[in-house]
Write an enzyme that holds these catalytic residues in place. Structure first.
Site, mmCIF file in Angstrom:
data_model
loop_
_atom_site.group_PDB
_atom_site.id
_atom_site.type_symbol
_atom_site.label_atom_id
_atom_site.label_comp_id
_atom_site.label_asym_id
_atom_site.label_seq_id
_atom_site.Cartn_x
_atom_site.Cartn_y
_atom_site.Cartn_z
ATOM 1 N N GLU A 18 0.821 -1.210 0.000
ATOM 2 C CA GLU A 18 0.000 0.000 0.000
ATOM 3 C C GLU A 18 0.862 1.270 0.000
ATOM 4 O OE1 GLU A 18 -3.523 -0.373 2.722
ATOM 5 O OE2 GLU A 18 -2.475 -2.204 3.289
ATOM 6 N N SER A 144 -6.740 -2.659 2.924
ATOM 7 C CA SER A 144 -7.185 -2.091 1.647
ATOM 8 C C SER A 144 -7.702 -3.136 0.667
ATOM 9 C CB SER A 144 -6.055 -1.297 0.986
ATOM 10 O OG SER A 144 -5.761 -0.138 1.721
ATOM 11 N N TYR A 214 -9.312 3.168 -4.507
ATOM 12 C CA TYR A 214 -8.355 4.243 -4.744
ATOM 13 C C TYR A 214 -8.334 4.777 -6.172
ATOM 14 C CZ TYR A 214 -6.794 2.764 -0.163
ATOM 15 O OH TYR A 214 -6.752 2.438 1.171
ATOM 16 N N ARG A 253 -11.487 2.954 11.617
ATOM 17 C CA ARG A 253 -12.625 2.827 10.701
ATOM 18 C C ARG A 253 -13.052 1.371 10.660
ATOM 19 N NH1 ARG A 253 -10.663 3.053 5.675
ATOM 20 N NH2 ARG A 253 -11.438 0.961 5.202
ATOM 21 N N ASP A 255 -15.387 -1.548 8.978
ATOM 22 C CA ASP A 255 -16.065 -1.880 7.729
ATOM 23 C C ASP A 255 -17.115 -2.955 7.966
ATOM 24 O OD1 ASP A 255 -14.382 -0.089 6.477
ATOM 25 O OD2 ASP A 255 -12.955 -1.617 5.830
ATOM 26 N N GLU A 271 -13.884 -5.858 9.516
ATOM 27 C CA GLU A 271 -12.561 -5.575 10.075
ATOM 28 C C GLU A 271 -12.532 -4.173 10.639
ATOM 29 O OE1 GLU A 271 -9.303 -5.250 7.268
ATOM 30 O OE2 GLU A 271 -10.704 -4.866 5.633
ATOM 31 N N ASN A 273 -9.920 -0.956 10.878
ATOM 32 C CA ASN A 273 -8.699 -0.354 10.354
ATOM 33 C C ASN A 273 -8.170 0.662 11.363
ATOM 34 O OD1 ASN A 273 -8.842 -1.298 7.310
ATOM 35 N ND2 ASN A 273 -10.890 -0.615 7.889
ATOM 36 N N GLY A 277 -7.062 5.499 5.641
ATOM 37 C CA GLY A 277 -6.438 6.356 4.647
ATOM 38 C C GLY A 277 -6.791 7.825 4.844
#
Length: 318
Positions: A18, A144, A214, A253, A255, A271, A273, A277
């Site tokens: 990443e 990601s 992205y 964050r 998900d 998950e 994070n 990002g």
């Protein structure tokens, strides 16, 4: 807590899969801090990172790294040994949250609904499916949506998966297999101990993989998500609870997948994070903006919390 000006070392890049995302996050963070009058040292993670940090002597490190080794506890441990305050979660939390199986072991006993999965050796996939199709295969400790594959009845992977089929089984010795949760993709940012909002991610084709995350135009972000109030509230509660149980700091964050045919019972956390990002397409800055907080203010708030926590620890140790 003083608003500065601070000297912030922004860690970015590094050798992970990443890297480019991290460089974009780091540039955004560094530019924002400089626009607010703070001194910034930009550091691309390499073997000399400790020497560079020692030479810079920053007040605080903004960890804008994504993936391994910036998100798995390795860099956090180095910064702890150096006595440098840093943003986002600490060593233990990072070790657990980067590992999807450890995350389940930490959260599911507390009532957090997550898909029931199992670790499978990739060599066994060529003999037969580990779960009824459709199912998901993903690396245990990548972010990601790197290396994720959805295996369906009509997939071109073969049945069983063919050895020459392109997929994550060619890159990793083992993978996490989980049932595919149909429905909608949603995410919740948490800052401190408050949910920032719920965003729905509508992918124009395929699923929410690395490219969809992205590449501009491939995914529509609906913020706030147009979902029933009780569903949004439940996701916020689960995200805050997961943040607290894992010991996350700064921003995280969470998900989710939501099978809207099953209401509250259709919510599953995928998950957490620990270092979301911070690129122009990223979800946490978008949720902050929806709450009236611009990008530079968000970055300052993250740095400020890291400095406050460092001061609190120093006071306890005195």
């Amino acid at each position: 807590m003083s608003r500065g000006p601070w000297h912030v070392a922004v860690l970015m890049g590094g050798p992970s899969s990443e890297r480019e995302v991290s460089l974009n996050s780091g540039k955004g963070v560094a530019d924002a801090l400089e626009s607010r009058g703070h001194r910034v040292t930009r550091i691309d993670l390499d073997k000399d990172v400790a020497l560079k940090l020692s030479a810079a002597q920053p007040d605080v490190v903004f960890n804008a790294l994504h993936g391994v080794p910036g998100e798995d506890g390795t860099v956090q441990g180095m910064l702890d040994l150096m006595g440098l305050p840093y943003t986002h979660s600490g060593l233990v939390t990072s070790v657990i949250a980067i590992d999807k199986e450890l995350t389940k072991q930490a959260l599911v006993p507390h009532g957090i609904p997550m898909p029931v999965g199992k670790i499978v050796a990739c060599e066994t996939l060529y003999d037969g499916d580990p779960l009824p199709r459709p199912y998901v295969l993903k690396p245990v400790n990548e972010g990601s949506s790197m290396g994720v594959a959805i295996v369906r009845d009509d997939s071109n992977y073969g049945s069983p998966i063919a050895r020459d089929a392109v997929g994550p089984w060619q890159l990793f010795p083992s993978l996490l297999a989980e049932p595919f949760i149909k429905g909608r993709e949603l995410t919740v940012g948490v800052m401190g101990h408050e949910a920032m909002g719920v965003t729905e991610l509508q992918v124009k084709s395929g699923f929410y993989d690395y490219d969809a995350k992205y590449t501009a135009g491939l995914t529509q972000h609906i913020c706030p998500a147009q979902i029933p109030a009780d569903i949004a509230e439940r996701m916020k509660q689960l995200a805050v609870q997961a943040h607290a149980l894992l010991g996350c700091k700064g921003v995280s964050r969470s998900d989710f997948r939501w099978d809207d045919e099953h209401g509250l019972d259709g919510i599953f956390l995928l998950e957490v994070n620990t270092q979301p990002g911070m690129t122009p397409l990223s979800l946490v800055p978008e949720q902050a903006a929806a709450n009236g907080m611009d990008y530079a203010e968000l970055v300052e708030r993250i740095v400020e919390e890291a400095l406050s926590l460092s001061e609190s620890r120093s006071e306890v140790c005195q």
